[in-house]
Design a protein around this motif. Structure first.
Motif, PDB file in Angstrom:
ATOM      1  N   UNK A 115       0.793  -1.228   0.000  1.00 23.85           N
ATOM      2  CA  UNK A 115       0.000   0.000   0.000  1.00 23.85           C
ATOM      3  C   UNK A 115       0.818   1.268   0.000  1.00 23.85           C
ATOM      4  N   UNK A 116       1.955   1.286  -0.671  1.00 19.55           N
ATOM      5  CA  UNK A 116       2.859   2.432  -0.630  1.00 19.55           C
ATOM      6  C   UNK A 116       2.623   3.344  -1.840  1.00 19.55           C
ATOM      7  N   UNK A 117       3.225   4.542  -1.799  1.00 21.20           N
ATOM      8  CA  UNK A 117       3.022   5.494  -2.878  1.00 21.20           C
ATOM      9  C   UNK A 117       4.261   6.370  -3.038  1.00 21.20           C
ATOM     10  N   UNK A 118       4.533   6.778  -4.276  1.00 15.74           N
ATOM     11  CA  UNK A 118       5.575   7.771  -4.567  1.00 15.74           C
ATOM     12  C   UNK A 118       4.852   9.063  -4.922  1.00 15.74           C
ATOM     13  N   UNK A 119       5.208  10.139  -4.207  1.00 16.47           N
ATOM     14  CA  UNK A 119       4.470  11.396  -4.374  1.00 16.47           C
ATOM     15  C   UNK A 119       5.395  12.570  -4.071  1.00 16.47           C
ATOM     16  N   UNK A 120       5.611  13.417  -5.067  1.00 18.59           N
ATOM     17  CA  UNK A 120       6.417  14.623  -4.875  1.00 18.59           C
ATOM     18  C   UNK A 120       7.869  14.369  -4.535  1.00 18.59           C
ATOM     19  N   UNK A 121       8.440  13.281  -5.047  1.00 16.95           N
ATOM     20  CA  UNK A 121       9.843  12.977  -4.775  1.00 16.95           C
ATOM     21  C   UNK A 121      10.072  12.177  -3.515  1.00 16.95           C
ATOM     22  N   UNK A 122       8.991  11.782  -2.841  1.00 17.22           N
ATOM     23  CA  UNK A 122       9.109  11.018  -1.603  1.00 17.22           C
ATOM     24  C   UNK A 122       8.397   9.671  -1.759  1.00 17.22           C
ATOM     25  N   UNK A 123       8.935   8.677  -1.065  1.00 17.18           N
ATOM     26  CA  UNK A 123       8.268   7.392  -0.951  1.00 17.18           C
ATOM     27  C   UNK A 123       7.595   7.339   0.413  1.00 17.18           C
ATOM     28  N   UNK A 124       6.289   7.187   0.417  1.00 17.14           N
ATOM     29  CA  UNK A 124       5.533   7.004   1.658  1.00 17.14           C
ATOM     30  C   UNK A 124       5.229   5.514   1.767  1.00 17.14           C
ATOM     31  N   UNK A 125       5.820   4.878   2.778  1.00 16.74           N
ATOM     32  CA  UNK A 125       5.613   3.431   2.891  1.00 16.74           C
ATOM     33  C   UNK A 125       5.359   3.027   4.331  1.00 16.74           C
ATOM     34  N   UNK A 126       4.852   1.823   4.495  1.00 11.06           N
ATOM     35  CA  UNK A 126       4.423   1.325   5.795  1.00 11.06           C
ATOM     36  C   UNK A 126       5.483   0.397   6.380  1.00 11.06           C
ATOM     37  N   UNK A 127       5.856   0.700   7.599  1.00 13.32           N
ATOM     38  CA  UNK A 127       6.800  -0.132   8.348  1.00 13.32           C
ATOM     39  C   UNK A 127       6.059  -0.817   9.487  1.00 13.32           C
ATOM     40  N   UNK A 128       6.295  -2.114   9.624  1.00 10.09           N
ATOM     41  CA  UNK A 128       5.614  -2.860  10.676  1.00 10.09           C
ATOM     42  C   UNK A 128       6.549  -3.100  11.845  1.00 10.09           C
ATOM     43  N   UNK A 129       6.095  -2.701  13.028  1.00 13.84           N
ATOM     44  CA  UNK A 129       6.792  -2.988  14.270  1.00 13.84           C
ATOM     45  C   UNK A 129       5.748  -3.353  15.304  1.00 13.84           C
ATOM     46  N   UNK A 130       5.873  -2.810  16.474  1.00 16.11           N
ATOM     47  CA  UNK A 130       4.806  -2.992  17.448  1.00 16.11           C
ATOM     48  C   UNK A 130       3.532  -2.300  16.974  1.00 16.11           C
ATOM     49  N   UNK A 131       3.716  -1.199  16.245  1.00 10.26           N
ATOM     50  CA  UNK A 131       2.605  -0.489  15.623  1.00 10.26           C
ATOM     51  C   UNK A 131       2.964  -0.199  14.169  1.00 10.26           C
ATOM     52  N   UNK A 132       1.949   0.038  13.371  1.00 14.33           N
ATOM     53  CA  UNK A 132       2.199   0.375  11.971  1.00 14.33           C
ATOM     54  C   UNK A 132       2.643   1.830  11.875  1.00 14.33           C
ATOM     55  N   UNK A 133       3.760   2.032  11.207  1.00 10.74           N
ATOM     56  CA  UNK A 133       4.372   3.356  11.128  1.00 10.74           C
ATOM     57  C   UNK A 133       4.540   3.751   9.666  1.00 10.74           C
TER      58      UNK A 133
END
Length: 391
Positions: free
Chosen positions: A207-225
């Motif tokens: 469920x990630x996206x590239x937008x405006x020169x940035x990668x917004x992605x999901x990291x899984x740990x104790x909580x989703x970040x």
């Protein structure tokens, strides 16, 4: 006297020799006669066998000729069936686009009470742009290639003029492949022509996206970040734990996705689900600068049998399928501005493909969807029309 005896003996010997010669000749004649009879029999048998072999050969040739005719007839029938199936599929596609969408959810008293209690949460959204279009149909499908695993995503940055293609292979990894242009990605048989960007933390889901020169992605740990990663200097710019408790998979048919980040003409959105509202999908507007949640909505779109989703002009489009993959279809929408509803839209079907979509990324600049379908990279071109034409 001696002469007489000799004459008698000679006569006897001559007589015996004559008898022996006669017996030998009779024996030889008998044997020759027997051989001649056998030769005649062999000749008769040979003629009969030759005749039977010739008849068998003629029968085999006739059978082969009949088989060839039958094979040609079967081939013609198969071609006719293929033509009829193609015609039938086109007719079914047309009929499906004419049928109205069935209701997505049954409204009961508890649901009504829940919406009344969250009126502030689900208030109308004040749009930032004048975008007022909705999807009328999927205009075309282009299959580029097959690359990577069954789950993944590929996309382009809708902001700016970059032609780079970003590929994130798998539902869990830490390396992004960047191709300079679509041509290199389409023609390459490996990742040799791609630049590699190693992320500081592995991602989870697609469920990630590239937008405006940035990668917004999901990291899984104790909580989703959510991680905001600068693709130019390869550094983490910001990160945030979203204020969403007890998250569950957002799509019933894609268990690896808990959060799906989408981009449209209005900016970034978060598509998610929680145990509190475990039957329906939720939507939130994300501030791309500080990763803050600007507004949240509960949608009427069920999680069950949902495959993927995307946002166009502030409207959430949820794509559904079956557990045994068939034809994907947009069967539920949610417009944050309240302009359109499910009763006003037809069911939009996607063309036949291979399995199920693990990701569908809408590009607002190109107005097309970059989809990952069971390892195949596909582009869907969308046909739009104004929302007010639905009434």
């Amino acid at each position: 006297m001696a002469g007489i005896v000799a004459c008698v003996l000679f006569s006897l010997v001559t007589m015996v020799h004559s008898q022996v010669q006669t017996a030998f000749m009779e024996y030889m004649q008998t044997r020759i006669g027997s051989l001649e009879e056998r030769i005649v029999q062999w000749h008769d048998h040979s003629n009969r066998y030759s005749s039977e072999l010739r008849d068998f050969k003629n029968q085999v040739l006739k059978m082969l000729e009949n088989i060839e005719k039958e094979r040609e007839a079967v081939r013609n029938e198969v071609e006719n069936v293929n033509v009829r199936v193609d015609r039938l599929e086109r007719e079914v596609d047309y009929l499906e686009t004419q049928n109205p969408a069935p209701p997505c959810v049954e409204i009961d008293e508890k649901l009504t009470e829940l919406h009344m209690n969250k009126k502030k949460k689900n208030e109308k959204y004040e749009k930032l742009t004048d975008c007022s279009d909705t999807i009328s149909q999927v205009n075309a499908m282009k299959i580029l290639k097959r690359y990577g695993s069954s789950a993944g995503l590929w996309t382009k940055d809708p902001i700016g003029n970059s032609e780079r293609v970003y590929v994130l292979d798998g539902a869990g990894n830490d390396t992004v492949f960047v191709f300079p242009r679509m041509k290199e990605f389409t023609l390459s048989t490996s990742t040799r022509k791609a630049a590699r960007i190693k992320l500081p933390f592995p991602w989870v889901g697609t469920g990630h996206i590239v937008y405006g020169g940035y990668l917004y992605y999901l990291r899984q740990g104790e909580e989703f970040q959510v991680i905001k990663f600068n693709l130019a200097n390869k550094t983490v710019v910001d990160s945030a734990v979203l204020p969403i408790e007890d998250q569950v998979p957002v799509y019933g048919l894609s268990k690896h996705n808990f959060i799906d980040i989408a981009a449209d003409e209005e900016g970034l959105w978060i598509i998610y689900a929680t145990k509190e509202n475990e039957k329906n999908i939720c939507l939130a507007k994300l501030d791309s600068n500080n990763l803050g949640i600007e507004q949240m909505w509960d949608t009427p779109c069920p999680i069950e049998n949902a495959e993927s989703a995307f946002v166009v002009c502030g409207t959430l489009y949820v794509v559904y399928n079956t557990k045994l993959p068939s034809r994907s279809r947009i069967q539920c929408i949610f417009d944050v501005s309240g302009t359109i509803s499910n009763e006003n839209i037809p069911v939009v079907y996607f063309p036949k493909r291979y399995g199920s979509h693990s990701s569908m990324k809408y590009n607002p600049k190109e107005r097309q969807i970059y989809a990952w379908d069971d390892g195949y990279q596909i582009i869907y071109k969308l046909s739009m029309k104004p929302k007010d034409e639905l009434y």
